[in-house]
Motif scaffolding. Sequence first.
Motif, PDB file in Angstrom:
ATOM      1  N   ARG A   1     -58.924  22.387 -27.855  1.00 24.20           N
ATOM      2  CA  ARG A   1     -58.107  21.311 -28.708  1.00 24.20           C
ATOM      3  C   ARG A   1     -56.529  21.345 -28.449  1.00 24.20           C
ATOM      4  N   TRP A   2     -56.079  22.587 -28.528  1.00 23.79           N
ATOM      5  CA  TRP A   2     -54.845  22.720 -28.355  1.00 23.79           C
ATOM      6  C   TRP A   2     -54.153  23.614 -27.158  1.00 23.79           C
ATOM      7  N   TRP A   3     -55.108  24.248 -26.368  1.00 25.12           N
ATOM      8  CA  TRP A   3     -54.688  25.228 -25.278  1.00 25.12           C
ATOM      9  C   TRP A   3     -55.619  24.906 -23.973  1.00 25.12           C
ATOM     10  N   PRO A   4     -55.289  24.616 -22.885  1.00 30.70           N
ATOM     11  CA  PRO A   4     -56.301  24.480 -21.872  1.00 30.70           C
ATOM     12  C   PRO A   4     -56.828  26.041 -21.345  1.00 30.70           C
ATOM     13  N   SER A   5     -56.227  26.865 -21.867  1.00 28.28           N
ATOM     14  CA  SER A   5     -56.726  28.264 -21.491  1.00 28.28           C
ATOM     15  C   SER A   5     -56.191  29.385 -22.127  1.00 28.28           C
ATOM     16  N   LYS A   6     -56.527  30.782 -22.102  1.00 22.56           N
ATOM     17  CA  LYS A   6     -56.317  31.843 -22.922  1.00 22.56           C
ATOM     18  C   LYS A   6     -54.696  32.153 -22.521  1.00 22.56           C
ATOM     19  N   GLY A   7     -54.278  31.846 -21.088  1.00 24.84           N
ATOM     20  CA  GLY A   7     -53.018  32.017 -20.814  1.00 24.84           C
ATOM     21  C   GLY A   7     -51.822  31.336 -21.674  1.00 24.84           C
ATOM     22  N   PHE A   8     -52.291  30.005 -21.831  1.00 18.59           N
ATOM     23  CA  PHE A   8     -51.337  29.174 -22.472  1.00 18.59           C
ATOM     24  C   PHE A   8     -51.639  29.587 -24.123  1.00 18.59           C
ATOM     25  N   VAL A   9     -52.682  30.113 -24.658  1.00 15.40           N
ATOM     26  CA  VAL A   9     -52.519  30.628 -26.085  1.00 15.40           C
ATOM     27  C   VAL A   9     -51.524  31.906 -26.036  1.00 15.40           C
TER      28      VAL A   9
END
Length: 196
Positions: free
Chosen positions: A53-61
């Motif tokens: 819901r908040w990030w499109p992928s683990k990279g963005f997290v």
Amino acid sequence: MSATPPNPQRRSERSRQAILAAAIELCTEKGYVGVTVEAIAARAGVSKKTIYRWWPSKGFVLLEALAQRTDSHAPFPDTGHLAADLYAQMTGVVRLLTTPPFGPAYIGILSELHHDPELTAAVHEQFITPRFTAAVNRLKSAQRQGRLSADADLELAVELLYGPLYYRYALRKPAHTAERMAELVDHVLRTLDCRP
């Protein structure tokens, strides 16, 4: 007297911080490749749906987690001694790149840039562009003071200074020694016709 209902914003922020902390912990323990959204969710005690819901992928997290721990807009040193200022800032970059948790997470994020245009844009916006601009501005300051040639290509100079750092980092070569870093700064400044 009824109890105060829980504040959903506070609960959401607590979950967000737990996710960011879990991502950094997992990357430090397992490396970037070993991190999955499933593992982050399990460590943080949230659902995968919450993460997506908040990030499109683990990279963005991980990018947000790193951004939270570093200051992309920290002022570039300006003591009046250009070589010393460049050396101090560049050694700080090397320290950041080679120290967990930043190093393992950032190298993983960089590996994603070739096939994730949105992550590429975010990395440039949050990390690359602010630091690049600060370095160019420091060289412009020296140029205005007559310390650098008026026709020096300052953007190219920044690439000459920082390119070797990323080259060694990306290829997993040992970072330059302090002496070699000083030689790099001196060499680039001589190409710019730097005056003491």
